[in-house]
Design an enzyme around this catalytic site. Sequence first.
Site, short mmCIF file in Angstrom:
data_model
loop_
_atom_site.label_atom_id
_atom_site.label_comp_id
_atom_site.label_asym_id
_atom_site.label_seq_id
_atom_site.Cartn_x
_atom_site.Cartn_y
_atom_site.Cartn_z
N LYS A 128 -20.45 22.65 3.50
CA LYS A 128 -20.32 22.77 2.04
C LYS A 128 -21.60 22.31 1.34
CE LYS A 128 -15.43 23.20 1.80
NZ LYS A 128 -14.12 22.90 1.34
N LYS A 209 -13.29 31.09 8.29
CA LYS A 209 -11.86 30.87 8.00
C LYS A 209 -11.53 31.33 6.59
CE LYS A 209 -11.00 26.35 5.95
NZ LYS A 209 -10.10 26.77 4.85
N LYS A 212 -10.06 28.69 0.16
CA LYS A 212 -9.96 28.86 -1.30
C LYS A 212 -11.31 28.99 -1.94
CE LYS A 212 -6.60 25.51 -1.82
NZ LYS A 212 -7.51 24.42 -1.46
P1 ATP Z 1 -11.37 24.74 0.29
O1 ATP Z 1 -12.08 26.00 0.66
O2 ATP Z 1 -11.59 24.33 -1.14
O3 ATP Z 1 -11.63 23.62 1.27
P2 ATP Z 1 -8.95 25.40 1.67
O4 ATP Z 1 -8.48 26.79 1.57
O5 ATP Z 1 -9.66 24.99 2.92
O6 ATP Z 1 -9.82 25.07 0.38
P3 ATP Z 1 -7.52 22.91 1.50
O7 ATP Z 1 -6.86 22.47 0.23
O8 ATP Z 1 -8.82 22.30 1.89
O9 ATP Z 1 -7.67 24.51 1.45
O10 ATP Z 1 -6.51 22.71 2.72
C1 ATP Z 1 -5.11 22.61 2.54
C2 ATP Z 1 -4.42 22.73 3.89
O11 ATP Z 1 -4.50 24.10 4.35
C3 ATP Z 1 -5.05 21.89 5.00
O12 ATP Z 1 -4.01 21.38 5.80
C4 ATP Z 1 -5.87 22.87 5.80
O13 ATP Z 1 -6.02 22.49 7.15
C5 ATP Z 1 -5.03 24.13 5.66
N1 ATP Z 1 -5.86 25.34 5.76
C6 ATP Z 1 -6.85 25.71 4.92
N2 ATP Z 1 -7.39 26.89 5.29
C7 ATP Z 1 -6.73 27.27 6.43
C8 ATP Z 1 -6.82 28.40 7.30
N3 ATP Z 1 -7.70 29.37 7.07
N4 ATP Z 1 -5.98 28.48 8.36
C9 ATP Z 1 -5.06 27.50 8.60
N5 ATP Z 1 -4.93 26.40 7.82
C10 ATP Z 1 -5.74 26.28 6.74
MG MG Z 2 -10.51 23.01 3.00
#
Ligand code: ATP
Ligand code: MG
Length: 341
Positions: A128, A209, A212
């Site tokens: 990041k 992956k 968000k």
């Molecule tokens: P950001 O990109 O801002 O980090 P994010 O999509 O990774 O957002 P988080 O809020 O960081 O979402 O994570 C929330 C939960 O979702 C965590 O338990 C994380 O491990 C899970 N998670 C996030 N992305 C994935 C993915 N692509 N596959 C499986 N689990 C995920």
């Molecule tokens: Mg995340």
Amino acid sequence: MTLTLSSDATTTESEAVRRRLSGFKPTGRLHLGNYLGAIQPMLDAVASAADAESVIMVADLHALTIEHDPQRLRSLTAEMLATLLACGFDEESIYVQSDVPEHAELHYLLECATGYGEAARMIQFKQKAAQAERVRLSLLTYPVLMAADILLHDATEVPVGEDQAQHVELARDVANRFNTRYGHTFTVPRVVYPPTGARVMDLADPTGKMGKSSLSDSGRIYLLDKPELVRRKVARAVTDGHGEVVYDRDRRPAISNLIEILAACERDDPTVTAARFSSYVQLKEALAEAIVDTLTPIQRRYSEFINDRGYLDAVRRRGAERVRDRASRTVARAKHAIGLH
Ligand code: ATP
Ligand code: MG
């Protein structure tokens, strides 16, 4: 000032209680990766183990670690609260992180038990930080805040997607170190992965992956995407060009991702799922319908919750009231152990 410590001030509470914690950052809208990696396993666990407690947190302090817009953060927080309720979590299990000041207090105490090098080697920090124009100091220290989130509740299990494994490991290291140096204070949690869907990849770029805060929308299915949009995104998903529906994450990452999403939606084994299809088109059609079936009830309930701001405010207020007692006892224990009182 004298502070009377409650009788359990020197012991953790969780010796008798199984408690799971999961947090979601309002950096964007919830997507299928969040659902299959963290939300669905948590809901399944609630359904199958009534003896365990669940804590669901909207992790708004974590959303401040990257460039953000205050108004957007406010509305994403409300949207996330409504989406989590719509997914089926009980309102009794949900709260918003910044409503509980003990998170920030414990964060600082844990920073004093964490090495700079430990934080700087976190993979997500490196990734990041490489993307950001200006790197906020909080991006470096946010895994320590995450450790505080977990330890504050004496959580015994942390169900997460694979991307968070390193951060839960850090929480365990910090807890163990603190306990060894200052006396037993924290419960050491364990990480729990879902059987499938632990790492849902981007549909347009299966090397990254689904996330968000990634840049493109086309490879990410939001929980609030309407059926037509879901079908379009799935139809356009990248495939491997071999034509065979084979589950092999190393050699066929794109198609294996689609198989795994379908298997996770249907709670089946990916190899068994793959054997049902003889073409990519068939697989994609079944996948689109499985996703639509998963999302439709969530979307119906979401529109009820998001239009009832009074209810959302009440959920927030009650959620904070419920967890503050436990949170302040953990902080009191940590302050006492570290020598502050
Ligand atoms: P950001 O990109 O801002 O980090 P994010 O999509 O990774 O957002 P988080 O809020 O960081 O979402 O994570 C929330 C939960 O979702 C965590 O338990 C994380 O491990 C899970 N998670 C996030 N992305 C994935 C993915 N692509 N596959 C499986 N689990 C995920
Ligand atoms: Mg995340």
